[in-house]
Design a protein around this motif. Structure first.
Motif, PDB file in Angstrom:
ATOM      1  N   SER A  99      -9.135  40.434  60.858  1.00 44.35           N
ATOM      2  CA  SER A  99      -8.059  40.089  60.307  1.00 44.35           C
ATOM      3  C   SER A  99      -6.949  40.722  60.863  1.00 44.35           C
ATOM      4  N   THR A 100      -7.494  42.042  61.500  1.00 47.43           N
ATOM      5  CA  THR A 100      -6.271  42.608  61.959  1.00 47.43           C
ATOM      6  C   THR A 100      -5.679  41.390  63.144  1.00 47.43           C
ATOM      7  N   VAL A 101      -6.557  41.462  64.026  1.00 49.04           N
ATOM      8  CA  VAL A 101      -5.793  39.901  64.778  1.00 49.04           C
ATOM      9  C   VAL A 101      -4.224  38.914  63.939  1.00 49.04           C
ATOM     10  N   ILE A 102      -5.472  38.424  63.312  1.00 44.10           N
ATOM     11  CA  ILE A 102      -4.737  37.190  62.372  1.00 44.10           C
ATOM     12  C   ILE A 102      -2.892  38.173  61.175  1.00 44.10           C
ATOM     13  N   ILE A 103      -3.658  39.301  61.311  1.00 42.29           N
ATOM     14  CA  ILE A 103      -2.026  39.714  61.155  1.00 42.29           C
ATOM     15  C   ILE A 103      -1.474  39.968  61.384  1.00 42.29           C
ATOM     16  N   PHE A 104      -1.816  40.440  62.841  1.00 37.12           N
ATOM     17  CA  PHE A 104      -0.909  40.932  64.167  1.00 37.12           C
ATOM     18  C   PHE A 104      -0.013  39.635  64.885  1.00 37.12           C
ATOM     19  N   GLU A 105      -0.775  38.682  64.850  1.00 35.64           N
ATOM     20  CA  GLU A 105      -0.545  37.464  65.683  1.00 35.64           C
ATOM     21  C   GLU A 105       0.714  36.557  64.261  1.00 35.64           C
ATOM     22  N   THR A 106       0.454  36.751  63.193  1.00 35.21           N
ATOM     23  CA  THR A 106       1.981  36.255  62.104  1.00 35.21           C
ATOM     24  C   THR A 106       2.753  37.053  62.883  1.00 35.21           C
ATOM     25  N   ILE A 107       2.571  38.758  62.240  1.00 37.80           N
ATOM     26  CA  ILE A 107       3.346  39.693  62.643  1.00 37.80           C
ATOM     27  C   ILE A 107       4.059  39.219  64.151  1.00 37.80           C
ATOM     28  N   LEU A 108       3.651  39.269  64.893  1.00 36.64           N
ATOM     29  CA  LEU A 108       3.757  38.524  66.189  1.00 36.64           C
ATOM     30  C   LEU A 108       5.063  37.350  66.478  1.00 36.64           C
ATOM     31  N   LEU A 109       4.588  36.314  66.133  1.00 38.89           N
ATOM     32  CA  LEU A 109       5.674  35.028  66.073  1.00 38.89           C
ATOM     33  C   LEU A 109       6.895  35.351  64.867  1.00 38.89           C
ATOM     34  N   CYS A 110       6.420  35.918  63.777  1.00 42.21           N
ATOM     35  CA  CYS A 110       7.699  35.442  62.702  1.00 42.21           C
ATOM     36  C   CYS A 110       8.999  36.735  63.425  1.00 42.21           C
ATOM     37  N   SER A 111       7.928  37.889  64.403  1.00 42.57           N
ATOM     38  CA  SER A 111       9.331  39.307  65.420  1.00 42.57           C
ATOM     39  C   SER A 111       9.749  38.032  66.402  1.00 42.57           C
ATOM     40  N   ALA A 112       9.013  36.951  67.522  1.00 41.63           N
ATOM     41  CA  ALA A 112       8.933  35.776  67.936  1.00 41.63           C
ATOM     42  C   ALA A 112      10.724  34.867  67.150  1.00 41.63           C
ATOM     43  N   ILE A 113      10.843  34.863  66.139  1.00 43.31           N
ATOM     44  CA  ILE A 113      10.958  33.498  66.030  1.00 43.31           C
ATOM     45  C   ILE A 113      13.038  34.338  65.927  1.00 43.31           C
ATOM     46  N   LYS A 165      -1.054  32.867  57.606  1.00 44.29           N
ATOM     47  CA  LYS A 165      -0.504  33.124  58.376  1.00 44.29           C
ATOM     48  C   LYS A 165       0.237  31.924  58.505  1.00 44.29           C
ATOM     49  N   ALA A 166      -0.588  30.514  58.967  1.00 43.65           N
ATOM     50  CA  ALA A 166       0.275  29.206  58.567  1.00 43.65           C
ATOM     51  C   ALA A 166       1.127  29.289  57.935  1.00 43.65           C
ATOM     52  N   PHE A 167       0.945  29.311  56.503  1.00 42.60           N
ATOM     53  CA  PHE A 167       2.118  29.335  55.993  1.00 42.60           C
ATOM     54  C   PHE A 167       3.148  29.859  55.910  1.00 42.60           C
ATOM     55  N   ILE A 168       2.856  30.841  56.581  1.00 41.13           N
ATOM     56  CA  ILE A 168       4.303  32.959  56.803  1.00 41.13           C
ATOM     57  C   ILE A 168       5.042  31.626  57.715  1.00 41.13           C
ATOM     58  N   ILE A 169       4.489  31.132  58.917  1.00 44.63           N
ATOM     59  CA  ILE A 169       4.786  31.002  60.116  1.00 44.63           C
ATOM     60  C   ILE A 169       6.330  29.835  59.735  1.00 44.63           C
ATOM     61  N   MET A 194     -10.341  39.084  50.105  1.00 46.58           N
ATOM     62  CA  MET A 194      -9.409  38.355  51.055  1.00 46.58           C
ATOM     63  C   MET A 194     -10.231  37.496  52.200  1.00 46.58           C
ATOM     64  N   THR A 195     -10.710  36.333  52.502  1.00 44.07           N
ATOM     65  CA  THR A 195     -11.314  35.746  53.057  1.00 44.07           C
ATOM     66  C   THR A 195     -11.003  35.280  54.708  1.00 44.07           C
ATOM     67  N   LEU A 196     -11.608  34.835  56.126  1.00 42.68           N
ATOM     68  CA  LEU A 196     -10.503  34.951  56.534  1.00 42.68           C
ATOM     69  C   LEU A 196     -10.055  33.846  56.867  1.00 42.68           C
ATOM     70  N   GLU A 197     -10.558  32.035  55.871  1.00 42.99           N
ATOM     71  CA  GLU A 197     -10.088  31.503  56.200  1.00 42.99           C
ATOM     72  C   GLU A 197      -8.661  31.637  54.422  1.00 42.99           C
ATOM     73  N   THR A 198      -8.745  32.108  53.629  1.00 45.25           N
ATOM     74  CA  THR A 198      -7.417  32.184  53.040  1.00 45.25           C
ATOM     75  C   THR A 198      -5.759  33.740  53.889  1.00 45.25           C
ATOM     76  N   LEU A 199      -7.067  33.978  54.600  1.00 41.48           N
ATOM     77  CA  LEU A 199      -6.095  34.399  55.429  1.00 41.48           C
ATOM     78  C   LEU A 199      -4.952  33.711  56.866  1.00 41.48           C
TER      79      LEU A 199
END
Ligand SMILES: [Zn+2]
Length: 258
Positions: free
Chosen positions: A156-170, A10-14, A1-6
């Protein structure tokens, strides 16, 4: 998966996650929200500022940090389908980092001036999860360069973590009514509204507790778990002070008092 896709994922999931909880807390609310809609505009305004400025400030900081990594991970540590365990360990370490960073925001006076903007909200719902001063978002991104460079973390790991963190915060700021038994089971593993609302209780002792952001275990491990049970009518905010207008919140870190 490319960074752009990731990043797009992230934006879509959040966005979907936010929309689901934003609607759910209006259909099945836990606490009765204030009649005034002023705080929704304040929180929305602060989020808009972060959304507009993040691609210009935060993303370049992280990208720059990743380029400063001076050691290369051996093959067995490379993140991929064959090394999900490494990814899990990286995410765990970032979660511990975020716990201590949050604790520092409460302990260091200059950091509290930024973080207080988030805590001055006098009710909690999904919009509280995105109510942060842009200064705090930038400072957090800068300080996260420490674990990124020390651990040679892939972007990629940082982007995955940011997604988890924001979903958790919401989720844990949301005002969704959750059956007590479900919440009790969930709270053993992850931060739920019943845990995090106590962190926003306008009593200093509770505000300075329950710092965990994703996994709830860190407050038990590092002895910062509050003994207070969430009450739906508990006063939310910062003890002894009131929320402020959007402009004053933006200028708040520059002001000594008030
Ligand atoms: Zn806090």
């Amino acid at each position: 998966m490319t960074l752009e896709t990731l990043l797009a994922a992230k934006a879509f999931i959040i966005l979907i996650w936010f929309a689901v909880f934003f609607i759910a807390e209006r259909i099945a609310m836990a606490a009765t929200p204030p009649t005034s809609k002023a705080r929704l505009f304040r929180n929305g305004g602060l989020w808009l500022l972060v959304l507009l400025l993040s691609p210009l400030i935060v993303a370049p900081i992280t990208a720059w940090g990743v380029n400063q990594i001076i050691w290369v991970r051996p093959d067995w540590m490379a993140v991929g389908s064959a090394s999900l365990a490494i990814l899990a360990i990286d995410l765990l370490l970032l979660d511990i980092w975020t716990y201590w960073l949050h604790r520092a925001y409460h302990r260091v006076p200059l950091m509290w001036r930024l973080h207080e903007v988030h805590h001055r909200d006098e009710f909690l719902d999904t919009t509280s999860a995105v109510r942060f001063h842009i200064g705090e978002v930038v400072l957090s991104a800068m300080l996260r360069l420490i674990p990124i460079t020390l651990l040679a973390l892939p972007l990629s790991t940082v982007i995955i973590f940011e997604t988890i963190l924001l979903c958790s915060a919401i989720f844990h700021h949301s005002n969704v009514r959750i059956p007590t038994v479900v919440e009790r089971v969930l709270s053993r593993f992850i931060v739920t509204p019943s845990i995090h609302w106590v962190h926003h209780h306008a009593i200093q002792q509770d505000t300075d507790s329950n710092y965990a952001s994703f996994l709830s275990v860190w407050d038990r491990v590092f002895s910062s778990k509050s003994g207070t049970d969430r009450q739906l009518d508990m006063k939310i905010g910062v003890e002894g002070v009131e929320d402020q207008s959007f402009l004053r919140l933006i200028l708040r870190p520059l002001m000594r008092n008030g």
